[in-house]
Design an enzyme around this catalytic site. Sequence first.
Site, PDB file in Angstrom:
ATOM      1  N   GLY A  15      35.885  -6.837  -0.775  1.00  0.00           N
ATOM      2  CA  GLY A  15      34.411  -6.439  -0.691  1.00  0.00           C
ATOM      3  C   GLY A  15      33.530  -7.868  -0.262  1.00  0.00           C
ATOM      4  O   GLY A  15      32.607  -8.236  -0.859  1.00  0.00           O
ATOM      5  N   LYS A  16      34.103  -8.477   0.695  1.00  0.00           N
ATOM      6  CA  LYS A  16      33.664  -9.800   0.966  1.00  0.00           C
ATOM      7  C   LYS A  16      32.145  -9.467   1.910  1.00  0.00           C
ATOM      8  O   LYS A  16      31.155 -10.153   1.788  1.00  0.00           O
ATOM      9  CB  LYS A  16      34.639 -10.270   2.112  1.00  0.00           C
ATOM     10  CG  LYS A  16      34.386 -11.963   2.253  1.00  0.00           C
ATOM     11  CD  LYS A  16      35.526 -12.412   3.145  1.00  0.00           C
ATOM     12  CE  LYS A  16      36.452 -11.374   3.963  1.00  0.00           C
ATOM     13  NZ  LYS A  16      37.073 -11.294   4.833  1.00  0.00           N
ATOM     14  N   GLY A  17      32.310  -8.321   2.389  1.00  0.00           N
ATOM     15  CA  GLY A  17      30.957  -7.930   3.163  1.00  0.00           C
ATOM     16  C   GLY A  17      29.849  -7.660   2.283  1.00  0.00           C
ATOM     17  O   GLY A  17      28.680  -7.846   2.304  1.00  0.00           O
ATOM     18  N   LYS A 224      38.736 -22.726 -16.531  1.00  0.00           N
ATOM     19  CA  LYS A 224      39.873 -23.161 -15.837  1.00  0.00           C
ATOM     20  C   LYS A 224      39.916 -23.111 -14.268  1.00  0.00           C
ATOM     21  O   LYS A 224      40.293 -23.959 -13.523  1.00  0.00           O
ATOM     22  CB  LYS A 224      41.075 -21.859 -16.587  1.00  0.00           C
ATOM     23  CG  LYS A 224      42.490 -22.436 -15.960  1.00  0.00           C
ATOM     24  CD  LYS A 224      43.584 -21.597 -16.599  1.00  0.00           C
ATOM     25  CE  LYS A 224      44.803 -21.539 -16.083  1.00  0.00           C
ATOM     26  NZ  LYS A 224      45.899 -20.743 -16.661  1.00  0.00           N
ATOM     27  N   GLY A 354      33.438  12.309  16.252  1.00  0.00           N
ATOM     28  CA  GLY A 354      34.785  12.293  16.671  1.00  0.00           C
ATOM     29  C   GLY A 354      35.163  12.451  18.105  1.00  0.00           C
ATOM     30  O   GLY A 354      34.278  12.858  18.676  1.00  0.00           O
ATOM     31  N   CYS A 381      26.660  14.500  16.415  1.00  0.00           N
ATOM     32  CA  CYS A 381      27.384  14.027  17.501  1.00  0.00           C
ATOM     33  C   CYS A 381      28.491  15.012  17.797  1.00  0.00           C
ATOM     34  O   CYS A 381      28.255  16.222  18.283  1.00  0.00           O
ATOM     35  CB  CYS A 381      28.041  12.538  17.547  1.00  0.00           C
ATOM     36  SG  CYS A 381      28.312  11.908  19.332  1.00  0.00           S
ATOM     37  N   ARG A 462      29.817  10.530  25.219  1.00  0.00           N
ATOM     38  CA  ARG A 462      30.206  10.614  26.867  1.00  0.00           C
ATOM     39  C   ARG A 462      29.505  12.079  27.428  1.00  0.00           C
ATOM     40  O   ARG A 462      29.365  12.380  28.593  1.00  0.00           O
ATOM     41  CB  ARG A 462      31.813  10.605  27.293  1.00  0.00           C
ATOM     42  CG  ARG A 462      32.082   9.204  27.012  1.00  0.00           C
ATOM     43  CD  ARG A 462      33.531   9.012  27.719  1.00  0.00           C
ATOM     44  NE  ARG A 462      34.126   7.697  26.983  1.00  0.00           N
ATOM     45  CZ  ARG A 462      33.987   6.407  27.305  1.00  0.00           C
ATOM     46  NH1 ARG A 462      32.910   6.387  28.592  1.00  0.00           N
ATOM     47  NH2 ARG A 462      34.502   5.278  27.169  1.00  0.00           N
ATOM     48  N   HIS A 507      23.320   9.851  16.080  1.00  0.00           N
ATOM     49  CA  HIS A 507      23.752   9.329  14.816  1.00  0.00           C
ATOM     50  C   HIS A 507      22.675   8.931  14.063  1.00  0.00           C
ATOM     51  O   HIS A 507      22.593   7.744  13.676  1.00  0.00           O
ATOM     52  CB  HIS A 507      24.900   8.287  14.993  1.00  0.00           C
ATOM     53  CG  HIS A 507      26.183   8.682  15.552  1.00  0.00           C
ATOM     54  ND1 HIS A 507      27.391   9.160  15.012  1.00  0.00           N
ATOM     55  CD2 HIS A 507      26.362   8.734  16.921  1.00  0.00           C
ATOM     56  CE1 HIS A 507      28.179   9.458  15.768  1.00  0.00           C
ATOM     57  NE2 HIS A 507      27.745   9.065  17.236  1.00  0.00           N
ATOM     58  N   GLU A 509      22.786   8.498  10.756  1.00  0.00           N
ATOM     59  CA  GLU A 509      23.519   7.812   9.556  1.00  0.00           C
ATOM     60  C   GLU A 509      23.192   6.282   9.892  1.00  0.00           C
ATOM     61  O   GLU A 509      23.283   5.580   8.762  1.00  0.00           O
ATOM     62  CB  GLU A 509      24.896   8.293   9.346  1.00  0.00           C
ATOM     63  CG  GLU A 509      25.956   7.762  10.497  1.00  0.00           C
ATOM     64  CD  GLU A 509      26.017   8.762  11.693  1.00  0.00           C
ATOM     65  OE1 GLU A 509      25.111   9.454  11.875  1.00  0.00           O
ATOM     66  OE2 GLU A 509      27.173   8.728  12.210  1.00  0.00           O
TER      67      GLU A 509
HETATM   68  N1  GLN Z   1      33.804  13.081  21.698  1.00  0.00           N
HETATM   69  C1  GLN Z   1      32.562  13.331  21.731  1.00  0.00           C
HETATM   70  C2  GLN Z   1      31.648  12.509  22.932  1.00  0.00           C
HETATM   71  O1  GLN Z   1      32.121  11.741  23.412  1.00  0.00           O
HETATM   72  C3  GLN Z   1      31.419  12.934  20.561  1.00  0.00           C
HETATM   73  C4  GLN Z   1      31.467  11.646  20.297  1.00  0.00           C
HETATM   74  C5  GLN Z   1      31.103  11.154  18.818  1.00  0.00           C
HETATM   75  O2  GLN Z   1      31.112  12.253  17.898  1.00  0.00           O
HETATM   76  N2  GLN Z   1      30.495  10.121  18.635  1.00  0.00           N
HETATM   77  O3  GLN Z   1      30.672  13.297  23.286  1.00  0.00           O
END
Ligand code: GLN
Length: 537
Positions: A15-17, A224, A354, A381, A462, A507, A509
């Site tokens: 947990g250095k961060g 110590k 993903g 995404c 992409r 994203h 998040e």
């Molecule tokens: N694989 C997808 C794309 O490249 C979604 C990318 C992601 O979820 N970050 O568009």
Amino acid sequence: MKYIFVTGGVISGLGKGITASSIGRLLESRGIKVTAIKIDPYLNVDAGTMNPFEHGEVYVLDDGGEVDLDLGNYERFLDISLTSAHNITTGKVYKSVIEKERTGEYLGKTVQIIPHITNEIKAHIVNVAEATGAEVCIVELGGTVGDIESMPFLEAVRQMNQDLGKGRSCLFVHTTLVPIMGTVGEQKTKPTQHSVKELRAIGIQPDILVARCKEPLEESIRRKISLFCDVPIEAVVTAADARSIYDVPMTLEEQGLTDYVMQRFGLTAKLDELEEWRAFAGRIHDQERVVKIACVGKYTNLADSYISHLEAFHHAGAEAGARVQVVFVDSEVVQQYGITEELLGADGILIPGGFGTRGIEGKIATAKFARENRIPFLGVCLGFQIATIEFARNVLGMEGANSTEFDPDTPFPVVDLLPEQKNVKKMGATMRLGAQPVMVEEGSLAFELYGKALIMERHRHRFEVNPKHIEELEKGGWKFTGRSADGIKMEIGEMKGHDYYVASQFHPEFKSRPGKPSPLHFGLVRAAIAHKYGGTQ
Ligand code: GLN
């Protein structure tokens, strides 16, 4: 500029961060302007080409930098926005030195690790820190002291301490582990002694020791450690296991760490405000209501792969009034065995980002389950693309609809490569990245949640919803309520007739902060509360 170097000993994952971020938060609570840098000793130029199983999530910055997840911790704890220059890797340093060598900048000299690599590291740290206008820069060194690859970085920061007048402008914080052994529960100091010895052999004497331990360190143990490691007793502090990472600043504050750092640097406090933070940390846990959110992905064996989502849910729960419990569901398991018990018991579902084909059909089945059973749903995404594919297949009857990422020959390519990606051959830093404007449609749920029509959110992809299919999708009820500034790229989808079935190409998040949750995560948690406890949202 003052520097605090945070190193790690004994084992990784201490947990250095969080220690680095917490010290930053504490200094900010006294009105000191803080910035932070993360050093990663790997050879990759950035984190963008790595699988989340390597070091956890790839965090994305406003400027499109694909960086280590600790930069996410700094942004969340310090409430700042960083640039990719704040993540230094061996790859970046060597690349720059080799480029200089090729242009003849070293004037015929033999180019060596010392001084050329170390000078490059020092210059990078100083330039980045000074450009921010902060008073204190926290520099976290990834890896564990003793690793071969950390050596040039440790040598560079040792030199910085010399260059800047030993001990005047630099402090070294070393995080270690104090294990508890045997039935009597004895706290053991030997690993700490050894790791400090290792650090001293490199010429670095730690100023502060932060010991991770299950329990607070006993007084005799602190004494110590202080004696053996030559660190004043008031600078030996414990980071005992906390309820959440957001409690760590309070733990360190109570042990006098803020005062100690301020005094060592000769800084005077302009404020004394930890109350808001303390209240926020309390709101995460002190909730009567609990909702369960299922996160369906393929990196579920490593919670760090989805850390920004986990934090966004903490932020959202604190404001929406529920503790959020996230359960991980492996999309391959869903693909093979169908909807799992965790999914059946969930009050809300998240499909995060993903890449690649593995588990895709499990995610599509999950999106279908959420849509048909009116379970609050957020797709991010890849999750946005999945929701689009599912809708095309199962509502519009486009059999075999898919993304060309997973099926290049699909009869209905409802998700396709972005036109500007067609000729991209190099993989590093070539996606559509970073903060981009998104226009939000007035009257939509997204508009209600964001409270404005123009937002900036971070991207990393992409592929996109194929413009050729937008009209059909919208006619069927999958409405695009957020679009890129030129109107061409679809950014937010909302399912007509559902309380909360929302997805985004960006994203959200990454910009979620304590007290200022990601609006889409907040929306999901609010809907999950309504789903479980009834009532309107
Ligand atoms: N694989 C997808 C794309 O490249 C979604 C990318 C992601 O979820 N970050 O568009």
